[in-house]
Design a protein around this motif. Structure first.
Motif, mmCIF file in Angstrom:
data_model
loop_
_atom_site.group_PDB
_atom_site.id
_atom_site.type_symbol
_atom_site.label_atom_id
_atom_site.label_comp_id
_atom_site.label_asym_id
_atom_site.label_seq_id
_atom_site.Cartn_x
_atom_site.Cartn_y
_atom_site.Cartn_z
ATOM 1 N N LEU A 174 66.677 55.666 19.478
ATOM 2 C CA LEU A 174 66.650 55.457 20.962
ATOM 3 C C LEU A 174 65.448 54.750 21.323
ATOM 4 C CD1 LEU A 174 67.889 59.160 22.126
ATOM 5 C CD2 LEU A 174 69.045 56.886 22.489
ATOM 6 N N MET A 175 64.350 54.189 20.118
ATOM 7 C CA MET A 175 63.421 53.556 20.624
ATOM 8 C C MET A 175 63.330 52.359 21.698
ATOM 9 S SD MET A 175 62.646 51.278 17.028
ATOM 10 C CE MET A 175 63.510 50.004 16.809
ATOM 11 N N CYS A 176 64.566 51.732 21.873
ATOM 12 C CA CYS A 176 64.734 50.573 22.408
ATOM 13 C C CYS A 176 64.794 50.913 23.958
ATOM 14 C CB CYS A 176 66.190 49.859 22.143
ATOM 15 S SG CYS A 176 66.134 49.270 20.700
ATOM 16 N N SER A 177 64.843 52.313 24.242
ATOM 17 C CA SER A 177 64.663 52.799 25.715
ATOM 18 C C SER A 177 63.120 52.875 25.971
ATOM 19 C CB SER A 177 65.391 54.114 25.941
ATOM 20 O OG SER A 177 64.617 55.137 25.152
ATOM 21 N N LEU A 178 62.329 52.399 25.267
ATOM 22 C CA LEU A 178 60.548 52.252 25.507
ATOM 23 C C LEU A 178 60.287 51.028 25.584
ATOM 24 C CD1 LEU A 178 59.174 55.127 23.420
ATOM 25 C CD2 LEU A 178 59.663 55.129 25.754
ATOM 26 N N PRO A 179 59.304 50.486 26.269
ATOM 27 C CA PRO A 179 58.918 49.348 26.281
ATOM 28 C C PRO A 179 58.252 48.755 24.942
ATOM 29 C CG PRO A 179 57.727 50.299 28.172
ATOM 30 C CD PRO A 179 58.647 51.221 27.316
ATOM 31 N N ARG A 180 58.634 47.534 24.483
ATOM 32 C CA ARG A 180 58.140 46.853 23.172
ATOM 33 C C ARG A 180 56.738 47.384 22.790
ATOM 34 N NH1 ARG A 180 60.715 43.466 20.142
ATOM 35 N NH2 ARG A 180 62.341 42.925 22.060
ATOM 36 N N ALA A 181 55.758 46.931 23.738
ATOM 37 C CA ALA A 181 54.579 47.443 23.382
ATOM 38 C C ALA A 181 54.118 48.773 23.215
ATOM 39 C CB ALA A 181 53.506 46.820 24.418
ATOM 40 N N GLU A 182 54.884 49.663 23.802
ATOM 41 C CA GLU A 182 54.570 50.996 23.619
ATOM 42 C C GLU A 182 55.008 51.488 22.385
ATOM 43 O OE1 GLU A 182 55.047 55.356 25.556
ATOM 44 O OE2 GLU A 182 55.917 53.720 26.602
ATOM 45 N N LEU B 188 59.904 43.770 15.386
ATOM 46 C CA LEU B 188 59.401 44.015 16.809
ATOM 47 C C LEU B 188 58.529 42.952 17.430
ATOM 48 C CD1 LEU B 188 59.315 47.951 16.968
ATOM 49 C CD2 LEU B 188 60.866 46.513 18.066
ATOM 50 N N ARG B 189 57.457 42.754 16.608
ATOM 51 C CA ARG B 189 56.554 41.664 16.985
ATOM 52 C C ARG B 189 57.421 40.129 17.136
ATOM 53 N NH1 ARG B 189 51.372 43.694 13.613
ATOM 54 N NH2 ARG B 189 50.624 45.056 15.191
ATOM 55 N N ALA B 190 58.351 40.147 16.095
ATOM 56 C CA ALA B 190 59.015 38.909 16.131
ATOM 57 C C ALA B 190 59.957 38.840 17.049
ATOM 58 C CB ALA B 190 59.719 38.648 14.646
ATOM 59 N N GLY B 191 60.220 39.954 18.157
ATOM 60 C CA GLY B 191 61.097 39.672 19.196
ATOM 61 C C GLY B 191 62.592 40.273 18.965
ATOM 62 N N ARG B 192 62.632 41.090 17.841
ATOM 63 C CA ARG B 192 64.111 41.426 17.443
ATOM 64 C C ARG B 192 64.135 42.872 18.215
ATOM 65 N NH1 ARG B 192 66.223 43.122 11.444
ATOM 66 N NH2 ARG B 192 68.331 42.951 12.111
ATOM 67 N N TYR B 193 65.392 43.013 18.393
ATOM 68 C CA TYR B 193 65.987 44.010 19.539
ATOM 69 C C TYR B 193 65.577 43.932 20.805
ATOM 70 C CZ TYR B 193 65.878 45.973 14.614
ATOM 71 O OH TYR B 193 66.173 45.998 13.396
ATOM 72 N N THR B 194 66.608 44.480 21.901
ATOM 73 C CA THR B 194 66.265 44.351 23.231
ATOM 74 C C THR B 194 65.707 45.708 23.641
ATOM 75 O OG1 THR B 194 68.393 42.960 23.378
ATOM 76 C CG2 THR B 194 67.446 44.235 25.453
ATOM 77 N N MET B 195 64.375 45.555 23.973
ATOM 78 C CA MET B 195 63.719 46.862 24.389
ATOM 79 C C MET B 195 63.732 46.963 26.094
ATOM 80 S SD MET B 195 62.929 47.394 21.414
ATOM 81 C CE MET B 195 61.637 48.841 21.517
ATOM 82 N N ALA B 196 63.308 48.173 26.389
ATOM 83 C CA ALA B 196 63.376 48.490 27.687
ATOM 84 C C ALA B 196 62.926 47.554 28.782
ATOM 85 C CB ALA B 196 62.848 49.871 28.087
ATOM 86 N N ASP B 197 61.814 46.827 28.439
ATOM 87 C CA ASP B 197 61.114 45.947 29.152
ATOM 88 C C ASP B 197 61.780 44.441 29.037
ATOM 89 O OD1 ASP B 197 59.927 45.897 26.748
ATOM 90 O OD2 ASP B 197 58.120 45.270 27.292
ATOM 91 N N ASP B 198 62.784 44.352 28.165
ATOM 92 C CA ASP B 198 63.386 43.059 28.156
ATOM 93 C C ASP B 198 64.450 42.948 28.856
ATOM 94 O OD1 ASP B 198 61.621 42.605 25.961
ATOM 95 O OD2 ASP B 198 62.893 43.270 24.471
ATOM 96 N N GLY B 199 64.962 43.931 29.401
ATOM 97 C CA GLY B 199 66.302 43.830 30.300
ATOM 98 C C GLY B 199 66.808 45.161 30.266
ATOM 99 N N ASP C 153 69.717 46.042 29.769
ATOM 100 C CA ASP C 153 71.122 46.290 28.963
ATOM 101 C C ASP C 153 70.353 46.868 27.481
ATOM 102 O OD1 ASP C 153 69.876 43.861 28.430
ATOM 103 O OD2 ASP C 153 71.752 42.878 27.539
ATOM 104 N N ALA C 154 69.138 47.246 27.383
ATOM 105 C CA ALA C 154 68.421 47.923 26.240
ATOM 106 C C ALA C 154 69.380 49.217 26.058
ATOM 107 C CB ALA C 154 67.130 48.206 26.295
ATOM 108 N N PHE C 155 69.403 49.359 24.457
ATOM 109 C CA PHE C 155 70.287 50.632 24.165
ATOM 110 C C PHE C 155 69.422 51.905 24.567
ATOM 111 C CE2 PHE C 155 71.165 53.765 21.178
ATOM 112 C CZ PHE C 155 72.681 53.776 20.942
ATOM 113 N N GLY C 156 70.099 52.666 25.141
ATOM 114 C CA GLY C 156 69.302 54.059 25.553
ATOM 115 C C GLY C 156 69.125 54.004 26.894
ATOM 116 N N LEU C 157 69.320 52.842 27.886
ATOM 117 C CA LEU C 157 69.087 53.056 29.177
ATOM 118 C C LEU C 157 70.227 53.600 29.777
ATOM 119 C CD1 LEU C 157 66.662 49.710 29.810
ATOM 120 C CD2 LEU C 157 65.951 52.076 29.430
ATOM 121 N N PRO C 158 69.866 53.933 31.118
ATOM 122 C CA PRO C 158 71.138 54.318 31.878
ATOM 123 C C PRO C 158 71.908 53.247 32.240
ATOM 124 C CG PRO C 158 68.766 54.966 32.900
ATOM 125 C CD PRO C 158 68.564 54.335 31.667
ATOM 126 N N PRO C 159 73.303 53.489 32.545
ATOM 127 C CA PRO C 159 73.996 52.443 33.061
ATOM 128 C C PRO C 159 73.731 51.764 34.246
ATOM 129 C CG PRO C 159 75.132 54.316 33.493
ATOM 130 C CD PRO C 159 73.758 54.826 32.802
#
Length: 196
Positions: A105-113, A169-180, A182-188
């Motif tokens: 569920l890490m993608c539901s947080l911002p990348r920097a965090e 993560l530093r290379a931008g892999r995975y969609t995180m909460a602050d990327d949009g 549609d990040a995994f783990g976010l509400p619909p």
């Protein structure tokens, strides 16, 4: 139980409004019975306990009364609990199941965090690795050295994995909460229907 709590809260949040069977079906499709020891009984126990604690809100959705089921949605306290468990799981090493759930569920947080949390994990692991001196003779039977070798190997593997994840993560892999949204783990998204 922390991993089950996090996973249950995460699925309810992802689905917006859902019932216990749907939560279980989703989690078991991820293989959580293997890596987090999630069982049907523990799911329903977690749902009841999280509702009693105010982390989930119980309600009767249309059609629930026909099949005698309860539906759930997450509360603000529930979202705070997800974040608390994620932060704990990504920075400590005493609960492997919670780590596995937190990575899920890490993608539901911002990348920097997440990078900050994993950085703290890395510091912890480096400290532990520094305490495992291979030159130090273990006390007790001679074969205890094998145990220390296992511990060193596990910490070294954990260090490699953590460094690799940080690099990804530093290379931008995975969609995180602050990327949009549609990040995994976010509400619909508003107006999107939850999966059946």
């Amino acid at each position: 139980m922390s991993a089950t709590r996090l996973l249950v809260l995460g699925v309810v949040r992802m689905q917006g409004q859902t019932h216990g069977y749907r939560v279980g079906r989703e989690l078991l499709s991820w293989g959580t019975e293997t890596w987090a020891n999630v069982k049907w009984g523990s799911l329903y126990h977690a749902l009841r306990k999280l509702s009693q604690e105010g982390k989930l809100r119980e309600f009767v959705a249309e059609g629930d009364e026909v099949v005698d089921r309860t539906s759930y949605e997450i509360t603000e306290d529930g979202v705070a609990e997800i974040h608390r468990l994620l932060r704990r799981g990504l920075t400590r090493r005493d609960d492997p199941a919670l780590l596995f759930a937190s990575v899920t569920l890490m993608c539901s947080l911002p990348r920097a965090e997440v990078l900050d949390l994993l950085g703290r994990r890395l510091e912890l692991l480096e400290g532990v690795a520094g305490e495992l001196d291979p030159a130090e003779e273990p006390r007790g039977p001679e074969h205890l050295g094998e145990l220390f070798g296992l511990w060193r190997g596990a910490v070294e593997a954990d260090l490699r994995w953590t460094r690799d994840l940080i690099a990804s993560l530093r290379a931008g892999r995975y969609t995180m909460a602050d990327d949009g949204p549609d990040a995994f783990g976010l509400p619909p998204l508003p107006g999107a229907s939850a999966p059946v």
